[in-house]
Design a protein around this motif. Structure first.
Motif, PDB file in Angstrom:
ATOM      1  N   ALA A 136       0.807  -1.219   0.000  1.00 46.88           N
ATOM      2  CA  ALA A 136       0.000   0.000   0.000  1.00 46.88           C
ATOM      3  C   ALA A 136       0.841   1.271   0.000  1.00 46.88           C
ATOM      4  N   ASP A 137       2.111   1.175   0.314  1.00 50.80           N
ATOM      5  CA  ASP A 137       2.973   2.348   0.460  1.00 50.80           C
ATOM      6  C   ASP A 137       3.644   2.675  -0.874  1.00 50.80           C
ATOM      7  N   MET A 138       3.319   3.832  -1.464  1.00 44.84           N
ATOM      8  CA  MET A 138       3.877   4.211  -2.756  1.00 44.84           C
ATOM      9  C   MET A 138       5.383   4.362  -2.692  1.00 44.84           C
ATOM     10  N   ARG A 139       5.875   4.932  -1.604  1.00 41.51           N
ATOM     11  CA  ARG A 139       7.313   5.153  -1.476  1.00 41.51           C
ATOM     12  C   ARG A 139       8.056   3.819  -1.432  1.00 41.51           C
ATOM     13  N   ALA A 140       7.545   2.872  -0.645  1.00 42.59           N
ATOM     14  CA  ALA A 140       8.198   1.564  -0.555  1.00 42.59           C
ATOM     15  C   ALA A 140       8.182   0.853  -1.896  1.00 42.59           C
ATOM     16  N   ARG A 141       7.077   0.943  -2.622  1.00 38.94           N
ATOM     17  CA  ARG A 141       7.003   0.301  -3.934  1.00 38.94           C
ATOM     18  C   ARG A 141       8.020   0.918  -4.889  1.00 38.94           C
ATOM     19  N   ALA A 142       8.189   2.232  -4.830  1.00 34.64           N
ATOM     20  CA  ALA A 142       9.146   2.905  -5.705  1.00 34.64           C
ATOM     21  C   ALA A 142      10.566   2.434  -5.425  1.00 34.64           C
ATOM     22  N   PHE A 143      10.946   2.364  -4.143  1.00 36.08           N
ATOM     23  CA  PHE A 143      12.278   1.906  -3.784  1.00 36.08           C
ATOM     24  C   PHE A 143      12.498   0.462  -4.240  1.00 36.08           C
ATOM     25  N   LEU A 172      11.583   4.951 -16.518  1.00 36.90           N
ATOM     26  CA  LEU A 172      10.593   5.940 -16.086  1.00 36.90           C
ATOM     27  C   LEU A 172       9.213   5.294 -15.971  1.00 36.90           C
ATOM     28  N   ASP A 173       8.912   4.379 -16.893  1.00 40.10           N
ATOM     29  CA  ASP A 173       7.640   3.651 -16.819  1.00 40.10           C
ATOM     30  C   ASP A 173       7.604   2.722 -15.613  1.00 40.10           C
ATOM     31  N   VAL A 174       8.728   2.066 -15.319  1.00 40.85           N
ATOM     32  CA  VAL A 174       8.787   1.143 -14.178  1.00 40.85           C
ATOM     33  C   VAL A 174       8.484   1.887 -12.879  1.00 40.85           C
ATOM     34  N   LEU A 175       9.063   3.069 -12.728  1.00 40.93           N
ATOM     35  CA  LEU A 175       8.810   3.844 -11.513  1.00 40.93           C
ATOM     36  C   LEU A 175       7.356   4.313 -11.469  1.00 40.93           C
ATOM     37  N   THR A 176       6.813   4.713 -12.604  1.00 41.11           N
ATOM     38  CA  THR A 176       5.402   5.120 -12.654  1.00 41.11           C
ATOM     39  C   THR A 176       4.489   3.956 -12.288  1.00 41.11           C
ATOM     40  N   ASP A 177       4.781   2.774 -12.822  1.00 40.74           N
ATOM     41  CA  ASP A 177       3.989   1.589 -12.479  1.00 40.74           C
ATOM     42  C   ASP A 177       4.002   1.353 -10.968  1.00 40.74           C
ATOM     43  N   ALA A 178       5.173   1.500 -10.363  1.00 39.05           N
ATOM     44  CA  ALA A 178       5.294   1.253  -8.925  1.00 39.05           C
ATOM     45  C   ALA A 178       4.453   2.234  -8.130  1.00 39.05           C
ATOM     46  N   VAL A 179       4.491   3.503  -8.519  1.00 39.07           N
ATOM     47  CA  VAL A 179       3.709   4.516  -7.816  1.00 39.07           C
ATOM     48  C   VAL A 179       2.213   4.304  -8.046  1.00 39.07           C
ATOM     49  N   ALA A 180       1.837   4.010  -9.298  1.00 47.72           N
ATOM     50  CA  ALA A 180       0.420   3.811  -9.624  1.00 47.72           C
ATOM     51  C   ALA A 180      -0.114   2.491  -9.095  1.00 47.72           C
ATOM     52  N   GLY A 181       0.771   1.521  -8.893  1.00 51.73           N
ATOM     53  CA  GLY A 181       0.332   0.229  -8.383  1.00 51.73           C
ATOM     54  C   GLY A 181      -0.096  -0.739  -9.451  1.00 51.73           C
ATOM     55  N   ALA A 182       0.150  -0.435 -10.722  1.00 59.43           N
ATOM     56  CA  ALA A 182      -0.233  -1.321 -11.814  1.00 59.43           C
ATOM     57  C   ALA A 182       0.516  -0.925 -13.075  1.00 59.43           C
ATOM     58  N   VAL A 183       0.768  -1.911 -13.949  1.00 60.50           N
ATOM     59  CA  VAL A 183       1.361  -1.624 -15.253  1.00 60.50           C
ATOM     60  C   VAL A 183       0.299  -0.930 -16.101  1.00 60.50           C
ATOM     61  N   ARG A 343      -7.509  16.273  -3.512  1.00 61.63           N
ATOM     62  CA  ARG A 343      -7.749  15.204  -2.550  1.00 61.63           C
ATOM     63  C   ARG A 343      -6.965  13.951  -2.913  1.00 61.63           C
ATOM     64  N   LEU A 344      -5.690  14.154  -3.205  1.00 58.61           N
ATOM     65  CA  LEU A 344      -4.808  13.045  -3.538  1.00 58.61           C
ATOM     66  C   LEU A 344      -4.319  12.379  -2.254  1.00 58.61           C
ATOM     67  N   PRO A 345      -3.741  11.175  -2.354  1.00 58.68           N
ATOM     68  CA  PRO A 345      -3.179  10.522  -1.173  1.00 58.68           C
ATOM     69  C   PRO A 345      -2.097  11.390  -0.535  1.00 58.68           C
ATOM     70  N   LYS A 346      -1.884  11.194   0.759  1.00 57.27           N
ATOM     71  CA  LYS A 346      -0.920  12.015   1.483  1.00 57.27           C
ATOM     72  C   LYS A 346       0.486  11.890   0.912  1.00 57.27           C
ATOM     73  N   GLU A 347       0.810  10.713   0.345  1.00 59.92           N
ATOM     74  CA  GLU A 347       2.137  10.490  -0.216  1.00 59.92           C
ATOM     75  C   GLU A 347       2.294  11.061  -1.622  1.00 59.92           C
ATOM     76  N   ALA A 348       1.223  11.596  -2.186  1.00 61.32           N
ATOM     77  CA  ALA A 348       1.265  12.034  -3.585  1.00 61.32           C
ATOM     78  C   ALA A 348       2.334  13.089  -3.865  1.00 61.32           C
ATOM     79  N   PRO A 349       2.538  14.099  -3.001  1.00 59.71           N
ATOM     80  CA  PRO A 349       3.593  15.076  -3.315  1.00 59.71           C
ATOM     81  C   PRO A 349       4.964  14.437  -3.502  1.00 59.71           C
ATOM     82  N   PHE A 350       5.331  13.512  -2.612  1.00 51.44           N
ATOM     83  CA  PHE A 350       6.623  12.843  -2.766  1.00 51.44           C
ATOM     84  C   PHE A 350       6.636  11.977  -4.012  1.00 51.44           C
ATOM     85  N   ALA A 351       5.541  11.271  -4.283  1.00 48.84           N
ATOM     86  CA  ALA A 351       5.487  10.400  -5.453  1.00 48.84           C
ATOM     87  C   ALA A 351       5.603  11.209  -6.740  1.00 48.84           C
TER      88      ALA A 351
END
Length: 387
Positions: A136-143, A172-183, A343-351
């Protein structure tokens, strides 16, 4: 010469007194260390405040030891690396000579990423991508996504430029997929908009697109320098991007949104005036306001904040800081305001920051690799005297 005109000198005189090149003089201006005005006798020329030039010359004269010069360069000093990618000049941000604010009007992150890499024309075909890491954590998925690539991708040194360009677009797509949670397919801005409950192509997606373009690069900031250090060893583009992401995660860089949110929470609870007065009395920072490279206001923040109405509480905080401290919002404030507005997720600015800046990290990694130089500064030892 009148007293008034004696206060201002021409560029040639200013450079001679400082012993610097034109670009260095422009850097002093952009960082607010030298005031400049138009020559009333020739609008095509600029004049520089003589007192500012004198103060800089005196400071340079006091610190001419190589160790002192090098130490000063580490923190908001002279650029330590030559780069043709991005510069800040005259209070504006330029990507390869093009105004970033103007690019944000029409361009996508993908197009700007190609520009930063020095490419142009049609988009490159990306390679196939695996499913992004779960969680569920966008930052963890990105790392995790970048770490998996860094552990498997070959070194960038000696690679074919076209192969690197394809790898860059895929990364760049791989990182976007990680943040979005899906390919996903389509524009990166639309993919993030969909993941965050915004309609593709709508006003929310357009704000996300603009933010991505404005955040794509910012000269030799901490995360970009980290990416270039990794790239100088010949590491893969993914490894360089992972180094950049690691530096970005700190609260004094891409993690600054959390500090802005905390300041906003104080203002919401106690009123902006009291929250501001308390921070000033305690000599604490005002996160989200002011920027060393933009003494007259961050153009990235202005470009975003003119496109939507910030929430009333943040608007009151902005007014209070401007009236009391004379500081304008920076891009961290604008990102927090944008996230709350949509009304984006709280992690959205970092993502948003991470996905956008990855374009710059990759461009700088490729440029550093082309130099063939290893970045390896020396340490000035201040510890116990060796036996």
């Amino acid at each position: 010469m009148t007293a008034r005109t004696a206060d201002w000198i021409a560029a040639e005189d200013a450079r001679a007194r400082l012993g610097v090149r034109p670009q260095t003089l422009y850097a002093y201006v952009s960082r607010g260390r030298v005031q400049v005005r138009v020559d009333p006798n020739d609008p095509r020329r600029s004049l520089y405040r003589a007192a500012d030039i004198a103060a800089l010359a005196e400071r340079k004269a006091r610190s001419r030891k190589p160790a002192e010069v090098a130490a000063g360069a580490i923190a908001w000093g002279e650029p330590v690396l030559a780069s043709a990618i991005t510069t800040v000049a005259g209070g504006k941000l330029f990507y390869r000579g093009r105004d970033a604010v103007a690019l944000a009007e029409t361009e996508t992150l993908e197009a700007v990423a190609r520009l930063l890499r020095g490419g142009h024309g049609a988009a490159l075909k990306r390679t196939d991508r695996p499913q992004p890491p779960s969680g569920a954590d966008m930052r963890a998925r990105a790392f995790t996504a970048l770490a998996e690539r860094a552990g498997a991708d070959p070194p960038a040194r000696g690679r074919n430029p076209l192969a690197l360009a394809v790898e860059a677009a895929t990364l760049l797509d791989v990182l976007t997929d990680a943040v979005a949670g899906a390919v996903g397919g389509g524009a990166i801005a639309n993919r993030l908009a969909l993941a965050w409950g915004q309609g593709p192509g709508g006003p929310g997606a357009d704000l996300i697109r603009r933010a991505l373009v404005l955040l794509a690069d910012h000269e030799l900031n901490a995360s970009t320098f980290a990416a270039r250090v990794a790239a100088s060893t010949g590491a893969s583009l993914a490894a360089s991007a992972l180094a950049g992401l690691s530096a970005l995660s700190g609260p004094r860089h891409g993690g600054a949104a959390a500090a802005v949110q905390a300041f906003a929470a104080e203002a919401a609870q106690n009123g902006p005036g009291e929250a501001l007065a308390l921070r000033l009395a305690e000599d604490r920072a005002l996160p989200g306001f002011g920027h060393p490279l933009y003494p007259h206001g961050d153009p990235r923040a202005e470009a975003l904040l003119t496109r939507f109405s910030p929430p009333p509480a943040l608007e009151r905080l902005r007014a209070a800081v401007r009236n009391v401290a004379g500081l304008e919002p920076n891009v961290d404030f604008a990102l927090v305001a944008l996230a709350e507005n949509l009304r984006l997720p709280k992690e959205a600015p970092f993502a948003l920051f991470a996905v956008a800046r990855c374009a710059g990290w990759i461009a700088h990694a490729i440029e550093q690799g082309q130099t063939g130089q290893l970045i390896r500064p020396r340490a000035r030892y201040v510890g116990v005297e060796p036996a």
